[in-house]
Scaffold this motif. Structure first.
Motif, PDB file in Angstrom:
ATOM      1  N   ASP A   7       0.844  -1.193   0.000  1.00 11.89           N
ATOM      2  CA  ASP A   7       0.000   0.000   0.000  1.00 11.89           C
ATOM      3  C   ASP A   7       0.881   1.245   0.000  1.00 11.89           C
ATOM      4  N   THR A   8       0.275   2.396   0.092  1.00 14.19           N
ATOM      5  CA  THR A   8       1.031   3.643   0.031  1.00 14.19           C
ATOM      6  C   THR A   8       1.889   3.872   1.264  1.00 14.19           C
ATOM      7  N   ASN A   9       1.702   3.083   2.311  1.00 14.69           N
ATOM      8  CA  ASN A   9       2.513   3.196   3.524  1.00 14.69           C
ATOM      9  C   ASN A   9       3.687   2.230   3.536  1.00 14.69           C
ATOM     10  N   CYS A  10       4.013   1.633   2.392  1.00 17.49           N
ATOM     11  CA  CYS A  10       5.105   0.663   2.274  1.00 17.49           C
ATOM     12  C   CYS A  10       4.893  -0.552   3.172  1.00 17.49           C
ATOM     13  N   GLY A  99       4.042   5.925  -9.118  1.00 12.26           N
ATOM     14  CA  GLY A  99       3.256   5.025  -8.269  1.00 12.26           C
ATOM     15  C   GLY A  99       3.932   3.683  -8.087  1.00 12.26           C
ATOM     16  N   ASN A 102       6.757   2.871  -5.296  1.00 15.73           N
ATOM     17  CA  ASN A 102       6.394   2.554  -3.924  1.00 15.73           C
ATOM     18  C   ASN A 102       6.778   1.123  -3.560  1.00 15.73           C
ATOM     19  N   THR A 106       9.449  -0.368  -0.812  1.00 14.64           N
ATOM     20  CA  THR A 106       9.098  -1.369   0.193  1.00 14.64           C
ATOM     21  C   THR A 106      10.084  -2.521   0.162  1.00 14.64           C
TER      22      THR A 106
END
Length: 145
Positions: A7-10, A99, A102, A106
């Motif tokens: 997700d966008t929060n790694c 995008g 990301n 991660t």
């Protein structure tokens, strides 16, 4: 091989571990449990929603950013080939590429935390799979601290 969705929060939201690294991403996806469930519509992908600040209230689907190794399916999005680029497609490719960085971040965070990934893992296949899965879970846990 580790195939993952984040997700966008790694944070890893889905991982699939166990296919041989010599296989292509597309082949790994096709044979993975995740690939089969996604194709059958059984992955609980959220329904399309409106985008923030969209005055037209059009619905926008959720999708995964992939490369050309993956099949072009409704839930995958990949860049336009370089041969057919105009200004709009160049901008699209740039934003889609941002995008996609990301998941690279991660993976970078995972490998910087666990140096076991600096080279080949000297274990049998079952042990290697357990190490990778455990590292992903611990990464998510540490990331929230």
């Amino acid at each position: 091989m580790l195939m993952a969705v984040d997700d966008t929060n790694c944070t890893f939201t889905l991982i699939d571990v166990g296919d041989l690294g010599k296989n292509s991403n597309g082949a790994v996806f096709r044979h993975s449990s995740f690939g089969k469930l996604l194709k059958q519509g059984k992955c609980n992908v959220p329904n399309a929603t409106g985008l923030p600040q969209d005055t037209n209230h059009e619905l926008f689907p959720y999708y995964l950013i992939c490369n050309e190794a993956f099949p072009l399916l409704p839930y995958f999005m990949w860049q336009f080939p370089e041969q057919v680029l105009n200004d709009g497609k160049i901008i699209f490719n740039f934003r889609l590429s941002r995008g996609g960085t990301n998941v690279e971040c991660t993976f970078g965070m995972l490998t910087s935390k666990f140096h076991v990934f600096d080279g080949p893992i000297a274990c049998n296949e079952d042990c290697t799979i357990a190490i990778i899965k455990g590292a992903c879970v611990i990464h998510n846990f540490i990331h929230f601290l």
